[in-house]
Design a protein around this motif. Structure first.
Motif, mmCIF file in Angstrom:
data_model
loop_
_atom_site.group_PDB
_atom_site.id
_atom_site.type_symbol
_atom_site.label_atom_id
_atom_site.label_comp_id
_atom_site.label_asym_id
_atom_site.label_seq_id
_atom_site.Cartn_x
_atom_site.Cartn_y
_atom_site.Cartn_z
ATOM 1 N N ASN A 160 0.788 -1.203 -0.072
ATOM 2 C CA ASN A 160 -0.028 0.042 -0.192
ATOM 3 C C ASN A 160 0.994 1.298 0.033
ATOM 4 O O ASN A 160 0.681 2.058 0.864
ATOM 5 C CB ASN A 160 -1.103 0.267 1.224
ATOM 6 C CG ASN A 160 -1.708 1.189 1.222
ATOM 7 O OD1 ASN A 160 -2.461 1.707 -0.054
ATOM 8 N ND2 ASN A 160 -2.704 1.342 2.384
ATOM 9 N N ILE A 161 1.704 1.237 -1.053
ATOM 10 C CA ILE A 161 2.677 2.532 -1.239
ATOM 11 C C ILE A 161 2.491 2.894 -2.422
ATOM 12 O O ILE A 161 2.196 2.054 -3.498
ATOM 13 C CB ILE A 161 4.292 2.094 -0.973
ATOM 14 C CG1 ILE A 161 4.565 0.807 -1.913
ATOM 15 C CG2 ILE A 161 4.319 1.677 0.604
ATOM 16 C CD1 ILE A 161 6.092 0.504 -1.855
ATOM 17 N N PHE A 190 8.236 1.125 -14.883
ATOM 18 C CA PHE A 190 7.100 1.801 -15.238
ATOM 19 C C PHE A 190 7.536 3.248 -15.421
ATOM 20 O O PHE A 190 8.500 3.624 -15.178
ATOM 21 C CB PHE A 190 6.268 1.777 -14.212
ATOM 22 C CG PHE A 190 5.840 0.329 -13.830
ATOM 23 C CD1 PHE A 190 4.631 0.012 -14.273
ATOM 24 C CD2 PHE A 190 6.411 -0.607 -12.897
ATOM 25 C CE1 PHE A 190 4.169 -1.534 -14.043
ATOM 26 C CE2 PHE A 190 6.047 -1.656 -12.802
ATOM 27 C CZ PHE A 190 5.035 -2.364 -13.251
ATOM 28 N N PRO A 191 6.610 3.803 -16.263
ATOM 29 C CA PRO A 191 6.432 5.353 -16.713
ATOM 30 C C PRO A 191 6.421 6.298 -15.565
ATOM 31 O O PRO A 191 5.744 5.733 -14.733
ATOM 32 C CB PRO A 191 5.606 5.550 -17.604
ATOM 33 C CG PRO A 191 4.198 4.669 -17.385
ATOM 34 C CD PRO A 191 5.250 3.249 -16.847
ATOM 35 N N ARG A 192 6.504 7.395 -15.581
ATOM 36 C CA ARG A 192 6.289 8.526 -14.782
ATOM 37 C C ARG A 192 5.028 8.403 -14.374
ATOM 38 O O ARG A 192 4.547 8.988 -13.262
ATOM 39 C CB ARG A 192 7.215 9.846 -14.866
ATOM 40 C CG ARG A 192 8.379 9.855 -15.121
ATOM 41 C CD ARG A 192 9.293 11.081 -15.456
ATOM 42 N NE ARG A 192 10.579 11.209 -15.443
ATOM 43 C CZ ARG A 192 11.250 12.247 -15.747
ATOM 44 N NH1 ARG A 192 10.701 13.440 -15.694
ATOM 45 N NH2 ARG A 192 12.565 12.464 -15.643
ATOM 46 N N SER A 193 4.117 8.452 -15.308
ATOM 47 C CA SER A 193 2.698 8.561 -14.885
ATOM 48 C C SER A 193 2.242 7.639 -13.972
ATOM 49 O O SER A 193 1.079 7.889 -13.283
ATOM 50 C CB SER A 193 1.786 8.290 -16.206
ATOM 51 O OG SER A 193 2.136 7.036 -16.674
ATOM 52 N N ALA A 194 2.836 6.599 -13.483
ATOM 53 C CA ALA A 194 2.750 5.658 -12.559
ATOM 54 C C ALA A 194 2.779 6.192 -11.255
ATOM 55 O O ALA A 194 2.417 5.445 -10.100
ATOM 56 C CB ALA A 194 3.280 4.304 -12.805
ATOM 57 N N CYS A 197 0.448 6.125 -8.259
ATOM 58 C CA CYS A 197 -0.465 5.140 -8.090
ATOM 59 C C CYS A 197 -0.058 4.145 -6.969
ATOM 60 O O CYS A 197 1.082 4.061 -6.844
ATOM 61 C CB CYS A 197 -0.864 4.411 -9.307
ATOM 62 S SG CYS A 197 -1.211 5.365 -10.709
ATOM 63 N N PRO A 198 -0.887 3.429 -6.290
ATOM 64 C CA PRO A 198 -0.466 2.378 -5.416
ATOM 65 C C PRO A 198 -0.011 1.288 -6.170
ATOM 66 O O PRO A 198 -0.313 0.855 -7.337
ATOM 67 C CB PRO A 198 -1.578 2.203 -4.511
ATOM 68 C CG PRO A 198 -2.785 2.470 -5.388
ATOM 69 C CD PRO A 198 -2.353 3.653 -6.398
ATOM 70 N N VAL A 199 0.982 0.563 -5.444
ATOM 71 C CA VAL A 199 1.658 -0.825 -6.132
ATOM 72 C C VAL A 199 0.594 -1.915 -6.072
ATOM 73 O O VAL A 199 0.530 -2.745 -6.827
ATOM 74 C CB VAL A 199 2.638 -1.206 -5.067
ATOM 75 C CG1 VAL A 199 3.184 -2.542 -5.659
ATOM 76 C CG2 VAL A 199 3.806 -0.197 -5.556
ATOM 77 N N PRO A 343 -13.407 1.479 -8.620
ATOM 78 C CA PRO A 343 -13.102 1.114 -9.932
ATOM 79 C C PRO A 343 -12.836 2.110 -10.796
ATOM 80 O O PRO A 343 -13.551 3.110 -10.594
ATOM 81 C CB PRO A 343 -14.477 0.171 -10.228
ATOM 82 C CG PRO A 343 -15.576 0.813 -9.270
ATOM 83 C CD PRO A 343 -14.697 1.184 -7.835
ATOM 84 N N GLY A 344 -12.095 1.842 -11.683
ATOM 85 C CA GLY A 344 -11.495 3.117 -12.627
ATOM 86 C C GLY A 344 -10.762 4.140 -12.136
ATOM 87 O O GLY A 344 -10.456 5.143 -12.796
ATOM 88 N N GLN A 345 -10.555 4.202 -10.740
ATOM 89 C CA GLN A 345 -9.634 5.196 -10.332
ATOM 90 C C GLN A 345 -8.547 4.603 -10.122
ATOM 91 O O GLN A 345 -7.970 3.589 -9.591
ATOM 92 C CB GLN A 345 -10.409 5.779 -9.017
ATOM 93 C CG GLN A 345 -9.847 7.170 -8.545
ATOM 94 C CD GLN A 345 -10.978 7.705 -7.500
ATOM 95 O OE1 GLN A 345 -12.237 7.470 -7.605
ATOM 96 N NE2 GLN A 345 -10.403 8.036 -6.400
#
Length: 539
Positions: A160-161, A190-194, A197-199, A343-345
């Motif tokens: 959860n990081i 992974f690209p910078r856009s990730a 986001c959580p792992v 979902p979708g987020q």
């Protein structure tokens, strides 16, 4: 919080030789200044993390190797057999899915007798120096003992990081030389856009990710950041570990981490053969959700009551409010039982109890706080258990001994106190007694203290696991083992103080005077710059 009564550093016996400086006047001033700053910084840390004081008093004079040995030999307080077996069965089944039945069976045998795991790490590639250090430390005694019941280093890592976490989950990291100094480089998967986001629940990287990683190596080589020899080793690493067909076929990045960390670990220390323990990196939250679904959501256990009984909710809000890893109702910090992943987020959201629902702050997501509602949301992968819920389930209910980082020793102790208080107030005296002997002060050292490179300017550089592969040889393990036998916990703790201080205190709380003290200053003060053995020189 009142000031913690601690023994002054000046009264603790040290046997360190202060490095020779140009004049007695300079030597005296430098010594006194370092002494003062170390003492002040240590006191500041103990004020925020009081659990660390007793730990340092207990472990201080022990070498890092002795601590590794003591953890392996420590007996675990009695745990209800049914609960213990319940946990081991779920754990070994999750391991079998990714690492195979053989390692799963080995881990089950080990946990039956050595019922502890590390929870200090983040679920990421085991390349950052700090988390690599914890696994090496755990493996030291087991590798020597050649004990069939110590065949694994077991880690329940936090997934959860976010991808921009300091543990670098989106990249592989290693050291190179720039202008005669060491520089940490990364190879992104992974690209910078990730990054935000959580792992947890994130899709696995792809063949295109592997091609991009190779392009990154091409660029480093072209820019003369790395040598051709290092580049060839990196290409090999990317292809033979991270680009394997069986790795790319795994559905989630979490599974890929578990498998690639295990493969990388075995390649690093292949020369020890069967006597190097396996490395098992498993996502903590997935195991917790599995246990909740199988044994607690639909059965009347203390965990069920915490989730669904209104009397327990009132007591939980009374005793857990303000504890790290739980929630602050006034400041709306943390979350109530679970984080939401709608979902979708792409990003997780805090959830707060409103009647019989858990609702996000902006009201865009909600879930029924009922057995059916929670079970369905978990199965849809929309709920992430909070740190509080992880601790309650794994430590308080299942009695598993958790070895954590600098924060956990304090937070887990507070969680235990609050958990027992809730059970007592609810009249559940039997389960309150069952948790009384749970150990909450197990510590994993997440700061580099064993694996070091030497840079051209003569400085010690904390090594990543990739640095072992790039620059190490059959003597690397012995160098790390020698450091473990020569360096005490007190020395490791003191050299880590600047990092701990920055971690525990926010920027606007930090004292610039204290932060002027570096790890290099401390190493020279303690004589560690002469005591620590690097396993290789980086060129």
């Amino acid at each position: 919080m009142p000031t913690v009564r601690t023994q002054s550093i000046s009264t603790i016996p040290y046997n360190y030789d202060v490095p020779a400086l140009p004049t007695p006047q300079v030597r005296k001033k430098s010594y006194a200044e370092t002494f003062r700053k170390l003492n002040a910084m240590r006191q500041k840390l103990f004020e925020r993390r009081p659990g660390l004081y007793n730990i340092t008093q207990k472990l201080g004079p022990m070498t890092m190797y002795q601590i590794s040995e003591s953890y392996a030999k420590t007996s675990i307080p009695d745990v209800l057999t049914e609960r213990k077996n319940e946990f081991i069965l779920a754990f070994s089944d999750e391991v079998a899915k990714i690492l195979g039945q053989g390692i799963a069976a080995s881990a089950a045998r080990q946990l039956a007798e050595h019922y502890y795991v590390s929870t200090a790490e983040h679920h990421s590639p085991i390349t950052t120096p700090g988390f690599f250090n914890t696994s090496v430390h755990s493996a030291l005694y087991a590798a020597k003992a050649r004990n069939s019941k110590l065949e694994n280093v077991i880690v329940l890592a936090c997934a959860n990081i976010s991808f921009d976490n300091y543990s670098s989950p989106r990249s592989l990291v290693f050291n190179s030389i720039s202008e005669n100094k060491a520089e940490l480089n990364n190879i992104p998967l992974f690209p910078r856009s990730a990054r935000p986001c959580p792992v947890i629940n994130y899709s696995g990287y792809t063949q295109q990710s592997i091609q991009n990683a190779k392009i990154r190596v091409d660029n480093l080589l072209r820019g003369e950041t790395i040598t051709r020899k290092v580049a060839e080793k990196l290409y090999f690493l990317i292809d033979k570990i991270y680009g394997r067909a069986d790795i790319l076929s795994l559905p989630s990045f979490s599974d890929q981490i578990t498998k690639t960390n295990s493969i990388l670990w075995n390649k690093l220390f292949f020369f020890l053969g069967k006597y190097i323990p396996n490395l098992i990196y498993l996502e903590q939250e997935r195991l917790v959700n599995r246990l909740l679904l199988a044994h607690h959501i639909h059965k009347k256990t203390p965990i069920h009551n915490f989730m669904f009984d209104s009397k327990f909710h009132e007591l939980m809000e009374k005793h857990f409010d303000g504890i790290g890893g739980a929630f602050s109702l006034k400041e709306k910090i943390g979350t109530y039982l679970f984080w939401g992943l709608p979902p979708g987020q792409r990003y997780r959201v805090s959830l707060w109890k409103e009647g019989k629902k858990l609702i996000s702050e902006d009201k865009s997501y909600e879930v029924e706080l009922t057995p059916a509602g929670i079970a369905q949301a978990i199965e849809r992968k929309e709920l992430i258990p909070s740190t509080m819920l992880d601790y309650i389930l794994l430590s308080m209910y299942y009695g598993l001994r958790l070895h954590g980082g600098v924060n956990q020793t304090t937070t887990l102790t507070k969680t235990k106190t609050a958990y027992i208080s809730v059970l007592k107030d609810a009249g559940d005296i039997e389960n309150a007694k069952q948790s009384k002997n749970v150990v909450t002060t197990g510590l994993s050292m997440t700061r580099p203290s064993l694996a070091f490179l030497k840079s051209p300017d003569g400085l010690l550089v904390p090594a990543s696991s990739l640095d072992i592969l790039l620059h190490g040889d059959e003597h690397s393990w012995q160098a790390m083992k020698q450091n473990a036998k020569n360096i005490t916990y007190e020395e490791t703790f003191l050299r880590s103080l600047p990092s701990f201080y920055r971690f525990v205190y926010k920027k606007d709380e930090q004292d610039k005077d204290l932060l002027s003290l570096s790890e290099l200053d401390i190493d020279k003060f303690l004589g560690l710059d002469k005591k620590i053995v690097p396993f290789a020189e980086i060129k």
